[in-house]
Design a protein around this motif. Structure first.
Motif, PDB file in Angstrom:
ATOM      1  N   ASN A  31       3.975   1.199   4.159  1.00  0.00           N
ATOM      2  CA  ASN A  31       5.117   1.328   5.060  1.00  0.00           C
ATOM      3  C   ASN A  31       6.179   0.296   4.710  1.00  0.00           C
ATOM      4  N   PHE A 214      -2.934  -4.393 -12.614  1.00  0.00           N
ATOM      5  CA  PHE A 214      -2.813  -5.831 -12.438  1.00  0.00           C
ATOM      6  C   PHE A 214      -3.455  -6.329 -11.159  1.00  0.00           C
ATOM      7  N   ALA A 253      10.254 -10.980  -9.293  1.00  0.00           N
ATOM      8  CA  ALA A 253       8.929 -10.359  -9.244  1.00  0.00           C
ATOM      9  C   ALA A 253       8.547 -10.013  -7.812  1.00  0.00           C
ATOM     10  N   ASN A 254       8.850 -10.911  -6.919  1.00  0.00           N
ATOM     11  CA  ASN A 254       8.459 -10.785  -5.524  1.00  0.00           C
ATOM     12  C   ASN A 254       9.203 -11.903  -4.792  1.00  0.00           C
ATOM     13  N   ILE A 257       7.160 -14.935  -4.096  1.00  0.00           N
ATOM     14  CA  ILE A 257       6.867 -15.779  -5.267  1.00  0.00           C
ATOM     15  C   ILE A 257       8.066 -16.689  -5.541  1.00  0.00           C
ATOM     16  N   PHE A 311       7.836 -15.556 -15.422  1.00  0.00           N
ATOM     17  CA  PHE A 311       6.442 -15.471 -15.834  1.00  0.00           C
ATOM     18  C   PHE A 311       6.135 -13.985 -15.981  1.00  0.00           C
TER      19      PHE A 311
HETATM   20  O1  UT7 Z   1       6.157  -9.650 -12.861  1.00  0.00           O
HETATM   21  C1  UT7 Z   1       4.776  -9.924 -12.789  1.00  0.00           C
HETATM   22  C2  UT7 Z   1       4.094  -8.778 -12.130  1.00  0.00           C
HETATM   23  N1  UT7 Z   1       3.320  -9.011 -10.976  1.00  0.00           N
HETATM   24  C3  UT7 Z   1       3.711  -9.515  -9.793  1.00  0.00           C
HETATM   25  O2  UT7 Z   1       4.750 -10.045  -9.614  1.00  0.00           O
HETATM   26  C4  UT7 Z   1       2.766  -9.354  -8.634  1.00  0.00           C
HETATM   27  C5  UT7 Z   1       2.364 -10.573  -7.948  1.00  0.00           C
HETATM   28  N2  UT7 Z   1       1.621 -10.247  -6.725  1.00  0.00           N
HETATM   29  C6  UT7 Z   1       2.225  -9.766  -5.597  1.00  0.00           C
HETATM   30  O3  UT7 Z   1       3.434  -9.581  -5.566  1.00  0.00           O
HETATM   31  C7  UT7 Z   1       1.374  -9.533  -4.367  1.00  0.00           C
HETATM   32  O4  UT7 Z   1       0.065 -10.000  -4.612  1.00  0.00           O
HETATM   33  C8  UT7 Z   1       1.320  -8.049  -3.921  1.00  0.00           C
HETATM   34  C9  UT7 Z   1       2.686  -7.643  -3.363  1.00  0.00           C
HETATM   35  C10 UT7 Z   1       0.938  -7.146  -5.070  1.00  0.00           C
HETATM   36  C11 UT7 Z   1       0.296  -7.896  -2.785  1.00  0.00           C
HETATM   37  O5  UT7 Z   1       0.650  -8.745  -1.698  1.00  0.00           O
HETATM   38  P1  UT7 Z   1      -0.464  -9.669  -1.027  1.00  0.00           P
HETATM   39  O6  UT7 Z   1       0.223 -10.391   0.053  1.00  0.00           O
HETATM   40  O7  UT7 Z   1      -1.116 -10.485  -2.104  1.00  0.00           O
HETATM   41  O8  UT7 Z   1      -1.443  -8.605  -0.389  1.00  0.00           O
HETATM   42  P2  UT7 Z   1      -3.011  -8.459  -0.632  1.00  0.00           P
HETATM   43  O9  UT7 Z   1      -3.285  -7.922  -1.986  1.00  0.00           O
HETATM   44  O10 UT7 Z   1      -3.678  -9.729  -0.208  1.00  0.00           O
HETATM   45  O11 UT7 Z   1      -3.383  -7.344   0.436  1.00  0.00           O
HETATM   46  C12 UT7 Z   1      -3.359  -7.593   1.850  1.00  0.00           C
HETATM   47  C13 UT7 Z   1      -3.663  -6.309   2.569  1.00  0.00           C
HETATM   48  C14 UT7 Z   1      -4.885  -5.585   2.013  1.00  0.00           C
HETATM   49  O12 UT7 Z   1      -5.533  -4.938   3.111  1.00  0.00           O
HETATM   50  P3  UT7 Z   1      -6.863  -5.571   3.762  1.00  0.00           P
HETATM   51  O13 UT7 Z   1      -7.859  -5.635   2.641  1.00  0.00           O
HETATM   52  O14 UT7 Z   1      -6.448  -6.921   4.274  1.00  0.00           O
HETATM   53  O15 UT7 Z   1      -7.204  -4.581   4.835  1.00  0.00           O
HETATM   54  C15 UT7 Z   1      -4.315  -4.534   1.118  1.00  0.00           C
HETATM   55  O16 UT7 Z   1      -5.163  -3.414   0.974  1.00  0.00           O
HETATM   56  O17 UT7 Z   1      -2.573  -5.395   2.409  1.00  0.00           O
HETATM   57  C16 UT7 Z   1      -3.064  -4.154   1.874  1.00  0.00           C
HETATM   58  N3  UT7 Z   1      -2.021  -3.598   0.996  1.00  0.00           N
HETATM   59  C17 UT7 Z   1      -1.046  -2.818   1.463  1.00  0.00           C
HETATM   60  N4  UT7 Z   1      -0.754  -2.340   2.669  1.00  0.00           N
HETATM   61  C18 UT7 Z   1       0.344  -1.555   2.809  1.00  0.00           C
HETATM   62  C19 UT7 Z   1      -1.859  -3.786  -0.331  1.00  0.00           C
HETATM   63  N5  UT7 Z   1      -0.776  -3.128  -0.750  1.00  0.00           N
HETATM   64  C20 UT7 Z   1      -0.250  -2.512   0.337  1.00  0.00           C
HETATM   65  C21 UT7 Z   1       0.873  -1.687   0.530  1.00  0.00           C
HETATM   66  N6  UT7 Z   1       1.128  -1.238   1.780  1.00  0.00           N
HETATM   67  N7  UT7 Z   1       1.698  -1.340  -0.467  1.00  0.00           N
END
Ligand code: UT7
Length: 367
Positions: A31, A214, A253-254, A257, A311
Motif C-alpha cells: 500500500n 536482493f 536508493a531509499n 537510507i 553504494f
Molecule cells: O541501490 C541499492 C539497492 N537496494 C536498496 O536500496 C534496498 C535497501 N533496503 C531497503 O530499502 C529496505 O530494506 C526495504 C524498503 C526493501 C524494506 O524495508 P524494511 O523497513 O527493511 O522492511 P522489512 O524488510 O523489515 O519488512 C517489514 C515488514 C515485513 O512484514 P512482517 O514480517 O513484519 O510481517 C515485510 O513482509 O514489511 C513487510 N513488507 C511490506 N509490506 C507492504 C515488505 N515489503 C512490503 C511492501 N508493502 N512493499
C-alpha cells in the motif's frame, strides 16, 4: 594550478510511463502508506524503449548543455548494470548514434555506484591528460529484472538515464578527491544472474535467473555505513570538513537510507538533495539525474562544494567531492524526445508479469 575535471554539461532522460504506488497495489500486497513511509517513493518511471535510447537522449541533452559538438568528445563511458546486450557496449552504440566520431567508448558496471566510479575514471583520465572532453552517462532499464510480485524489491526501482560532460579546468574547480571501495564477499546480497556466461551455453528463460534478487535489510545496513564512512573519507582526502559542503547529492536508493547516512555524516537535511519521490531507485542513473534536478531547482551555485556518494551491487561504494564551476545554466538545449507511447504501466508490464509468473503459481499471471 593542476589540471582537474569539471562538469560543463548535464542532461537526463526520464521515460514517460508512470508506475505509481496505486498501480503497485494492483500487482502485489502493498500500500501507498507503507511504501512512502519506508522508502520515500511515490512513483517511478518505466521505459518503453531500450537502455541505449535513454542513454542517447540524456547524452544529446548533456552535449547541448555543454555547448560542445559530439565530434569534440574523445571518450564515451556508460555506467550501467542493465545493458540491452552485452556486446557491443551501450557506450559504443551511443558513440555511433550521436556522431562522436573521435571518441573511444566503453561500459562500466559498478551497479548503483556506477556514476561515482565513472566520475573517478573520467577525472583520472582528464587530470593525466589522456582525455580532454568526456561524456559520462548513467543509464538503466531496471524494470526488466523486476518481479512485480516481490514486494520487498520491485517497489523500489525505476528506469532512466542521466549524463554529464567533463572538461579540463586549470582554475581549481572540478573533482577534488575520490573514495572508492568494495566488499565482494557481500555480493550475494544483490544479484542479477542473467546476461553472464555462467553454466553451459544454452538458452535460459529461467525467471529466477533474470530477476533482481536482493536482501533488503542487509543492504540497508551496508548502505548506511558505507555511504557515511566513504563521504567522510573523501572529505578528509580533500582536506575539507562537513561544514565546507554546500550540497550532498546521494544515490537515491531509499529516503530512509539517505536520511540515516547523512545524519551519521553530521549534515543537515537542507544540504542534502533528494528527488527519489517521483523516480525511485534508478541505480547508475540516479546521481546524474539528481544533478540535473538540483540545478533546475536552483540548489547549485557557482563555486559550490558538492559531494556525490553512492553504494550498490558488488557490493560497491564510493564518493566524489568536487567544486562546481561558473555556469549553472545550460549553454544550449536539445529539443528531441523519446518516441511517444500511450501505454499505461500495466500495459507495459504484461510480458514481465507473465515471465515471472512461474515463481508465483498461486497468483494470476496477467492483471
Ligand atoms: O541501490 C541499492 C539497492 N537496494 C536498496 O536500496 C534496498 C535497501 N533496503 C531497503 O530499502 C529496505 O530494506 C526495504 C524498503 C526493501 C524494506 O524495508 P524494511 O523497513 O527493511 O522492511 P522489512 O524488510 O523489515 O519488512 C517489514 C515488514 C515485513 O512484514 P512482517 O514480517 O513484519 O510481517 C515485510 O513482509 O514489511 C513487510 N513488507 C511490506 N509490506 C507492504 C515488505 N515489503 C512490503 C511492501 N508493502 N512493499
Amino acid at each position: 594550478m593542476s589540471r582537474r575535471a569539471k562538469i560543463t554539461g548535464w542532461g537526463k532522460c526520464v521515460p514517460p510511463v508512470s508506475l505509481s504506488n496505486a498501480d503497485l497495489e494492483k500487482l502485489m500486497d502493498t500500500n501507498d502508506e507503507w511504501i512512502v513511509e519506508r522508502t520515500g517513493i511515490s512513483n517511478r518511471q518505466l521505459s518503453h524503449v531500450e537502455n541505449t535510447d535513454l542513454a542517447e537522449l540524456a547524452a544529446r541533452r548533456a552535449l547541448a548543455c555543454s555547448g560542445l559538438d559530439a565530434s569534440e568528445i574523445d571518450l564515451v563511458v556508460v555506467a550501467t548494470c542493465t545493458p540491452e546486450i552485452l556486446c557491443p557496449s551501450v557506450a559504443a552504440m551511443v558513440q555511433d548514434r550521436i556522431g562522436a566520431i573521435n571518441a573511444g567508448a566503453f561500459d562500466l558496471n559498478a551497479a548503483c555506484s556506477g556514476f561515482v566510479y565513472g566520475t573517478s575514471v573520467v577525472a583520472g583520465l582528464i587530470e593525466s591528460g589522456f582525455a580532454d572532453k568526456v561524456l559520462l552517462i548513467g543509464a538503466e532499464k531496471l524494470h526488466f529484472a523486476m518481479d512485480y510480485r516481490d514486494r520487498g524489491t520491485a517497489i523500489l526501482f525505476g528506469d532512466g538515464a542521466g549524463a554529464a560532460v567533463f572538461e579540463p579546468s586549470t582554475d581549481g574547480v572540478g573533482v577534488l578527491a575520490v573514495d572508492l571501495g568494495a566488499d565482494g564477499g557481500k555480493g550475494g546480497t544483490m544479484l542479477i544472474r542473467s546476461m553472464g556466461s555462467m553454466g553451459e551455453p544454452q538458452a535460459t528463460n529461467d525467471p529466477e535467473i533474470h530477476r533482481l534478487y536482493f536482501e533488503g535489510q542487509a543492504v540497508f545496513k551496508i548502505a548506511v555505513q558505507g555511504i557515511s564512512a566513504s563521504a567522510k573519507r573523501v572529505l578528509e582526502r580533500a582536506n575539507l570538513t562537513v561544514d565546507d559542503v554546500d550540497l550532498v547529492i546521494p544515490h537515491q536508493a531509499n529516503a530512509r537510507i539517505i536520511d540515516s547516512a547523512t545524519r551519521r555524516l553530521g549534515i543537515e537535511q537542507s544540504r542534502v538533495f533528494v528527488n527519489i519521490a517521483n523516480l525511485g531507485n534508478t541505480a547508475a542513473a540516479s546521481i546524474p539525474m539528481a544533478i540535473c534536478d538540483a540545478l533546475e531547482a536552483g540548489r547549485v551555485s557557482p563555486g559550490d562544494t558538492i559531494v556525490l556518494t553512492a553504494f550498490g551491487g558488488g557490493v560497491t561504494w564510493g564518493s566524489i567531492v568536487l567544486t562546481w564551476g561558473e555556469r549553472v545554466e545550460p549553454a544550449g538545449v536539445h529539443v528531441g524526445e523519446l518516441p511517444p507511447t500511450d501505454m499505461t504501466s500495466l500495459d507495459l508490464l504484461q510480458d514481465n508479469l507473465r515471465f515471472y509468473a512461474p515463481l508465483h503459481t498461486d497468483k494470476p499471471s496477467v492483471v
